[in-house]
Design a protein around this motif. Structure first.
Motif, short mmCIF file in Angstrom:
data_model
loop_
_atom_site.label_atom_id
_atom_site.label_comp_id
_atom_site.label_asym_id
_atom_site.label_seq_id
_atom_site.Cartn_x
_atom_site.Cartn_y
_atom_site.Cartn_z
N ALA A 240 0.85 -1.18 0.00
CA ALA A 240 0.00 0.00 0.00
C ALA A 240 0.89 1.24 0.00
O ALA A 240 1.87 1.33 0.74
N GLY A 241 0.55 2.20 -0.85
CA GLY A 241 1.36 3.40 -0.98
C GLY A 241 2.44 3.29 -2.03
O GLY A 241 3.06 4.29 -2.39
N GLN A 242 2.67 2.09 -2.55
CA GLN A 242 3.69 1.90 -3.58
C GLN A 242 3.10 1.26 -4.85
O GLN A 242 3.83 0.81 -5.72
N ASN A 243 1.76 1.24 -4.93
CA ASN A 243 1.12 0.65 -6.10
C ASN A 243 0.88 1.73 -7.15
O ASN A 243 1.52 2.78 -7.12
N LEU A 244 -0.04 1.50 -8.06
CA LEU A 244 -0.26 2.40 -9.17
C LEU A 244 -1.31 3.48 -8.88
O LEU A 244 -1.83 4.11 -9.80
N LEU A 245 -1.60 3.69 -7.61
CA LEU A 245 -2.50 4.76 -7.19
C LEU A 245 -1.67 5.79 -6.44
O LEU A 245 -0.90 5.46 -5.53
N VAL A 246 -1.81 7.05 -6.82
CA VAL A 246 -0.81 8.04 -6.42
C VAL A 246 -0.91 8.47 -4.96
O VAL A 246 0.08 8.91 -4.38
N ASP A 247 -2.09 8.36 -4.34
CA ASP A 247 -2.21 8.85 -2.96
C ASP A 247 -2.09 7.69 -1.98
O ASP A 247 -2.43 6.55 -2.29
N SER A 248 -1.58 7.95 -0.80
CA SER A 248 -1.35 6.88 0.17
C SER A 248 -1.73 7.25 1.59
O SER A 248 -1.81 6.38 2.45
N ALA A 249 -1.97 8.53 1.89
CA ALA A 249 -2.25 8.94 3.27
C ALA A 249 -3.61 8.40 3.73
O ALA A 249 -4.61 8.46 2.99
N PHE A 250 -3.66 7.89 4.94
CA PHE A 250 -4.88 7.32 5.50
C PHE A 250 -5.88 8.43 5.79
O PHE A 250 -5.56 9.44 6.43
#
Length: 315
Positions: A240-250
């Protein structure tokens, strides 16, 4: 970069939306044809329950809903953009309207008794398809055909006003709004041709559709669903946070912490739930970790908009 695997079928309008974006971005992709109706055992092995078409697989990561797939493809290949910065907000909002209000109006118009004979090889196939889609329309109000026809005519005129002004809806180049608008009209023109006379009143819209079709579908290669499951089984989901979706903040809007067992369900059409462990809940998407006997450990991703997050019922 792991290969893109699109799970789709030729007649699927939302799949046509994604296929054209792949063409616009000149991407190579693997093409897995899925059944139009249940049962879909290979689909469920990867998604955990979600059965709407299409979905995009990258290794052991599965991206559901074309709104989210658009974000993934923009990240994979930023140029040419489908979210030009100067119209990013209005293009997204227009696309959401096109994928919902316009789409359901168009499809109610498209699928009527006089078109069914051309769309399905037999009465039995038509009845099975209609029964399957009726089961998927939980919590939805179905337009009557006459009302849908009136609304569709109005929507086509309004969109044509945009096509009168530019080569594409918001300017000289296509954006996400074009792709979201095109696929429902494509179904009228190419999959329900006996209904296509409604388009003749808007010639600029037909010219726009020709420009969209000319974008092509990229570089597809035939791939099997069994091979796609093997790809997932041999891969590891991206953290999570390193995939192909740019945002990662909970972003916690539900009081459900990461690591919880949850369900994610579409708000209306196709309300089969996916169960798993919540590994991401950002401003734009949810990600679940789950394990399948054939596909192994996978992460399944959904957009926030249009989906319901709940704690799973205790066993």
């Amino acid at each position: 970069m792991t290969d893109l695997i699109l799970h789709h079928y030729p007649e699927s309008p939302f799949s046509e939306k994604v296929r054209l974006i792949l063409g616009y971005k000149k991407l190579a992709w693997n093409s897995v044809h899925v059944p139009r109706i249940q049962p879909k055992p290979d689909v469920v092995a990867l998604t955990g329950g979600y059965r709407r078409t299409p979905f995009l697989q990258v290794g052991a990561d599965v991206y559901c809903d074309t709104a989210l797939i658009c974000d993934v493809l923009e990240h994979v290949q930023p140029e040419p953009p489908i979210y030009p910065p100067h119209i990013k907000g209005v293009a997204r909002i227009f696309a959401q309207w096109a994928d919902t209000t316009l789409f359901w109006t168009a499809m109610t118009y498209n699928i009527q008794p006089k078109s069914a004979a051309a769309m399905f090889p037999s009465e039995a196939v038509a009845q099975a398809f209609m029964a399957d889609r009726k089961a998927m329309r939980s919590n939805m109000t179905q337009l009557r055909a006459a009302d849908a026809t009136s609304a569709y005519r109005s929507y086509l005129r309004r969109i044509a006003h945009m096509a009168d002004e530019h080569d594409f809806l918001f300017g000289a180049e296509p954006c996400v709004a074009d792709f979201a608008t095109y696929h429902a009209l494509w179904y009228t023109r190419h999959r329900a041709p006996v209904m296509a006379d409604i388009l003749q009143a808007t010639p600029s819209l037909l010219e726009w559709m020709d420009r969209m079709a000319a974008l092509g579908e990229g570089r597809p290669e035939v791939f099997s669903s069994a091979d796609a499951i093997t790809v997932a089984q041999k891969a590891e989901p991206m953290p999570a946070g390193q995939n192909l979706l740019v945002d990662s903040a909970f972003q916690d809007d539900h009081g459900i912490p990461l690591g919880s067992e949850v369900t994610i369900t579409a708000e209306s059409f196709g309300t089969e739930s996916t169960v798993g462990t919540l590994v991401a809940a950002t401003r734009t998407h949810y990600s679940l970790s789950r394990t399948d006997p054939r596909a192994g450990a996978v992460h399944v991703h959904f957009p926030r908009i249009g989906y319901v997050l709940r704690k799973a019922d205790p066993a």
